[in-house]
Design a protein around this motif. Structure first.
Motif, mmCIF file in Angstrom:
data_model
loop_
_atom_site.group_PDB
_atom_site.id
_atom_site.type_symbol
_atom_site.label_atom_id
_atom_site.label_comp_id
_atom_site.label_asym_id
_atom_site.label_seq_id
_atom_site.Cartn_x
_atom_site.Cartn_y
_atom_site.Cartn_z
ATOM 1 N N CYS B 27 8.622 -25.349 -56.138
ATOM 2 C CA CYS B 27 9.531 -24.657 -55.214
ATOM 3 C C CYS B 27 8.909 -24.547 -53.826
ATOM 4 O O CYS B 27 9.606 -24.684 -52.820
ATOM 5 C CB CYS B 27 9.865 -23.263 -55.736
ATOM 6 N N GLN B 28 7.577 -24.300 -53.784
ATOM 7 C CA GLN B 28 6.930 -24.215 -52.473
ATOM 8 C C GLN B 28 7.021 -25.553 -51.748
ATOM 9 O O GLN B 28 7.290 -25.605 -50.543
ATOM 10 C CB GLN B 28 5.467 -23.808 -52.636
ATOM 11 N N TRP B 29 6.813 -26.646 -52.501
ATOM 12 C CA TRP B 29 6.897 -27.970 -51.873
ATOM 13 C C TRP B 29 8.313 -28.234 -51.368
ATOM 14 O O TRP B 29 8.499 -28.687 -50.232
ATOM 15 C CB TRP B 29 6.477 -29.051 -52.875
ATOM 16 N N VAL B 30 9.315 -27.933 -52.212
ATOM 17 C CA VAL B 30 10.714 -28.146 -51.803
ATOM 18 C C VAL B 30 11.002 -27.355 -50.537
ATOM 19 O O VAL B 30 11.591 -27.869 -49.569
ATOM 20 C CB VAL B 30 11.669 -27.719 -52.939
ATOM 21 N N SER B 31 10.537 -26.105 -50.520
ATOM 22 C CA SER B 31 10.811 -25.229 -49.382
ATOM 23 C C SER B 31 10.147 -25.763 -48.110
ATOM 24 O O SER B 31 10.787 -25.850 -47.051
ATOM 25 C CB SER B 31 10.309 -23.833 -49.732
ATOM 26 N N ARG B 32 8.861 -26.145 -48.218
ATOM 27 C CA ARG B 32 8.147 -26.623 -47.025
ATOM 28 C C ARG B 32 8.735 -27.929 -46.525
ATOM 29 O O ARG B 32 8.893 -28.142 -45.320
ATOM 30 C CB ARG B 32 6.663 -26.818 -47.350
ATOM 31 N N LYS B 33 9.039 -28.833 -47.455
ATOM 32 C CA LYS B 33 9.563 -30.138 -47.073
ATOM 33 C C LYS B 33 10.947 -29.986 -46.434
ATOM 34 O O LYS B 33 11.231 -30.607 -45.402
ATOM 35 C CB LYS B 33 9.642 -31.005 -48.336
ATOM 36 N N ALA B 34 11.796 -29.130 -47.027
ATOM 37 C CA ALA B 34 13.136 -28.940 -46.490
ATOM 38 C C ALA B 34 13.054 -28.310 -45.102
ATOM 39 O O ALA B 34 13.751 -28.734 -44.173
ATOM 40 C CB ALA B 34 13.961 -28.070 -47.430
ATOM 41 N N ALA B 35 12.165 -27.312 -44.934
ATOM 42 C CA ALA B 35 12.015 -26.677 -43.623
ATOM 43 C C ALA B 35 11.561 -27.703 -42.596
ATOM 44 O O ALA B 35 12.066 -27.755 -41.470
ATOM 45 C CB ALA B 35 11.014 -25.532 -43.704
ATOM 46 N N ALA B 36 10.597 -28.573 -43.000
ATOM 47 C CA ALA B 36 10.093 -29.584 -42.067
ATOM 48 C C ALA B 36 11.203 -30.560 -41.684
ATOM 49 O O ALA B 36 11.363 -30.898 -40.511
ATOM 50 C CB ALA B 36 8.918 -30.332 -42.694
ATOM 51 N N ARG B 37 11.996 -31.022 -42.665
ATOM 52 C CA ARG B 37 13.044 -31.987 -42.352
ATOM 53 C C ARG B 37 14.113 -31.355 -41.461
ATOM 54 O O ARG B 37 14.670 -32.009 -40.578
ATOM 55 C CB ARG B 37 13.693 -32.540 -43.634
ATOM 56 N N LEU B 38 14.413 -30.054 -41.693
ATOM 57 C CA LEU B 38 15.399 -29.383 -40.850
ATOM 58 C C LEU B 38 14.894 -29.252 -39.418
ATOM 59 O O LEU B 38 15.687 -29.211 -38.484
ATOM 60 C CB LEU B 38 15.721 -27.998 -41.415
ATOM 61 N N GLN B 39 13.566 -29.178 -39.248
ATOM 62 C CA GLN B 39 13.006 -29.095 -37.891
ATOM 63 C C GLN B 39 12.658 -30.474 -37.351
ATOM 64 O O GLN B 39 11.895 -30.586 -36.382
ATOM 65 C CB GLN B 39 11.747 -28.216 -37.916
ATOM 66 N N ASN B 40 13.155 -31.538 -38.017
ATOM 67 C CA ASN B 40 12.917 -32.908 -37.575
ATOM 68 C C ASN B 40 11.438 -33.308 -37.686
ATOM 69 O O ASN B 40 10.952 -34.132 -36.928
ATOM 70 C CB ASN B 40 13.396 -33.106 -36.131
ATOM 71 N N ARG B 41 10.705 -32.669 -38.612
ATOM 72 C CA ARG B 41 9.312 -33.050 -38.864
ATOM 73 C C ARG B 41 9.251 -33.774 -40.203
ATOM 74 O O ARG B 41 10.257 -33.950 -40.879
ATOM 75 C CB ARG B 41 8.419 -31.799 -38.925
ATOM 76 N N GLN B 42 8.052 -34.214 -40.583
ATOM 77 C CA GLN B 42 7.880 -34.867 -41.875
ATOM 78 C C GLN B 42 7.440 -33.886 -42.958
ATOM 79 O O GLN B 42 7.730 -34.074 -44.118
ATOM 80 C CB GLN B 42 6.841 -35.991 -41.770
ATOM 81 N N GLY B 43 6.706 -32.856 -42.585
ATOM 82 C CA GLY B 43 6.141 -31.959 -43.586
ATOM 83 C C GLY B 43 4.967 -32.620 -44.281
ATOM 84 O O GLY B 43 4.501 -33.671 -43.851
ATOM 85 N N PRO B 44 4.461 -32.033 -45.383
ATOM 86 C CA PRO B 44 3.329 -32.630 -46.100
ATOM 87 C C PRO B 44 3.666 -34.064 -46.493
ATOM 88 O O PRO B 44 4.740 -34.332 -47.014
ATOM 89 C CB PRO B 44 3.176 -31.745 -47.336
ATOM 90 N N LEU B 45 2.731 -35.005 -46.233
ATOM 91 C CA LEU B 45 3.070 -36.415 -46.433
ATOM 92 C C LEU B 45 1.993 -37.170 -47.201
ATOM 93 O O LEU B 45 2.301 -38.076 -47.960
ATOM 94 C CB LEU B 45 3.283 -37.068 -45.060
ATOM 95 N N HIS B 46 0.706 -36.825 -47.009
ATOM 96 C CA HIS B 46 -0.364 -37.679 -47.524
ATOM 97 C C HIS B 46 -1.044 -37.126 -48.767
ATOM 98 O O HIS B 46 -2.024 -37.682 -49.214
ATOM 99 C CB HIS B 46 -1.397 -37.916 -46.423
ATOM 100 N N THR B 47 -0.556 -36.013 -49.313
ATOM 101 C CA THR B 47 -1.165 -35.434 -50.508
ATOM 102 C C THR B 47 -0.270 -35.746 -51.695
ATOM 103 O O THR B 47 0.654 -35.012 -51.990
ATOM 104 C CB THR B 47 -1.316 -33.911 -50.332
#
Lengths: 139, 337
Positions: B27-47
């Motif tokens: 859930c934390q990953w979904v939340s961080r990734k969704a927040a990043a995509r909504l802000q036009n960022r990539q979010g966590p990518l290389h882990t």
């Protein structure tokens, strides 16, 4: 690569410390959080509290007034901790080198692991420096 | 014997401790990734794939980092409150129906009894007490300010939250979460067989409840419009300011488990619980709770932070009367009186 090294190098949380900078380096440091550069790709987050951070990003020629505060904030960070000196001032004092009130570099006060030159350095350069630091730590 | 074994597997592995902890990291990953995509960022990518192991890396790193206890802190309270912040929501998730181990189509929770809804609400409020003690005992001014703000926020959102949760309970005629789920399944099936105006009215009234519940959850989870108690830019993480190492790891994991608990409670009370066609219950549970997490993330990315007085006044002026109205409408519809 052990799981501890993996976890540590993939989750570097940053704290930004302004040791008397003119704000140019600070703006470039904040720029690495923006969509164009997005340091969260490498797992890095900007944290407010030194207790939460692993990497201290210092900008500015350290003035005598801020020397003790810099040392104290550094000591508040949990081990293992790293320091990145951003900009000419943080490396050597820059244009303020011979001033009576300037310490001429962060490494006179606390150990520095990466130096990023520039006045101010580009966000790409800061990102490159952070990634090189992670690589040397075993990324 | 086999009954004992089933219970042990249910508590320790699925759908108990291991499943909930893994799911909290998801859930934390979904939340961080969704927040990043909504802000036009990539979010966590290389882990890991698309950064899916990022929450695990954060958790392991914090576990092995130096654990500092400040000299000014009240040591026993400071050291034990992160355990409470982590363990209390984890205990409450055992009361949520997810999946039965003996029956693929069944979903009875690990522990279930009349009134377990009250227990879940109680545990959700007790977490704030642990938060308050943790912040207050840290010996830091920011910690104390954050702790008092967290307690003050609770006074505002706890009452509409509890009122709104009463709605489905009145309609189902039970305070047991699994019976509320059963009532929803039965009434949805009845509605699909013979649609009537009564069913639509119940759905409309419960929708008001969902909206109030979501607003209260944003405050409960300290997400963006109501992250007043941690407010990074003004009181540097508020009540968590002095925590580091494994205590901070427990606090972060506790926040994620609380998010799972909140989404699971919303699923159980308003979205039909783990019931659904074709797929087994745990798959529907994951789909529905992930949807709730995405909604919460979207709302928290959308808004800027309120001041504490705006939040408390707004909750008492608008949320509490609306919640009371919703309960009255539910009572009128259910024909209890």
């Amino acid at each position: 690569m052990s799981i501890l090294t993996w976890a540590r190098t993939h989750s570097p949380w940053l704290i930004h410390f302004n040791a008397g900078a003119c704000n140019a380096c600070d703006i470039e440091v904040v720029a690495i959080l923006t969509p164009r550069f997005d340091v969260e790709r490498f797992g890095a987050l900007l944290k407010g509290s030194p207790r939460h951070a692993d990497v201290m990003v210092v900008s500015g020629s350290v003035s005598r007034k801020i020397r003790d505060r810099l040392k104290r904030i550094y000591e508040q960070m949990p081990d293992p901790k790293f320091v990145v000196a951003v900009g000419s001032c943080a490396i050597s004092g820059g244009v303020f080198q011979d001033c009576y009130n300037v310490m001429e570099g962060v490494d006179k006060i606390i150990p520095v692991d990466a130096y990023i030159p520039g006045c101010p350095p580009k966000p790409e350069a800061i990102l490159d420096g952070v990634v090189k630091l992670l690589m040397s730590a075993g990324y | 014997m086999s009954n004992l074994l089933t219970t042990l597997v249910a508590v320790l592995f699925f759908p108990g401790l291991s499943f909930i902890l893994t799911y909290a990291l998801w859930c934390q990953w979904v939340s961080r990734k969704a927040a990043a995509r909504l802000q036009n960022r990539q979010g966590p990518l290389h882990t890991g794939w698309q950064g899916i192991l990022q929450p695990l890396a954060d958790f392991v790193k914090l576990l092995v980092n130096e654990d500092i206890t400040p000299a000014a802190a009240d040591k026993p309270v400071f050291n034990y409150s992160p355990i409470a912040v982590f363990a209390i929501p984890l205990a409450a998730t055992f009361l949520i129906p997810i999946q039965s181990l003996t029956n693929l189509r069944g979903w009875e929770p690990i522990a279930s009894f009349e009134g377990d809804l009250i227990i879940v609400l109680f545990l959700m409020s007790v977490v704030i007490l642990a938060v308050f003690l943790g912040g207050w005992s840290s010996g830091n001014v920011f910690g104390a300010v954050g702790a008092t703000r967290a307690a003050l926020m609770m006074l505002a959102y706890e009452i509409p939250l509890s009122l709104v949760v009463v709605g489905p309970a009145i309609l189902a005629g039970s305070l047991q979460i699994s019976e509320i789920v059963d009532w929803q399944v039965a009434s949805v099936n009845a509605f699909l067989r013979a649609p009537d105006i009564q069913g639509l009215a119940v759905a409309a009234v419960l929708f008001i409840g969902v909206v109030i519940y979501l607003i209260c959850l944003l405050a409960e989870l300290e997400l963006r419009p109501f992250d007043i108690s941690e407010a990074e830019t003004e009181i540097v993480h508020g009540w968590q300011v002095e925590y580091s190492g494994k205590k901070l790891a427990l606090l972060n994991a506790g926040h994620d488990v609380k998010m799972v608990l909140a989404a699971a409670l919303m699923t159980s009370l308003f979205l039909g619980g783990p019931a659904g066609p074709i797929l087994p219950p745990f798959a529907w549970f994951i789909l529905k709770t992930t949807f709730c997490v995405l909604v919460l993330t979207n709302l928290s990315v959308l808004f800027a932070r309120f001041r504490i007085d705006q939040m408390v006044a707004g909750a008492w002026k608008y949320l509490v009367p609306l919640a009371v109205l919703q309960v009255m409408a539910v009572v009128a519809l259910s024909g209890v009186i």
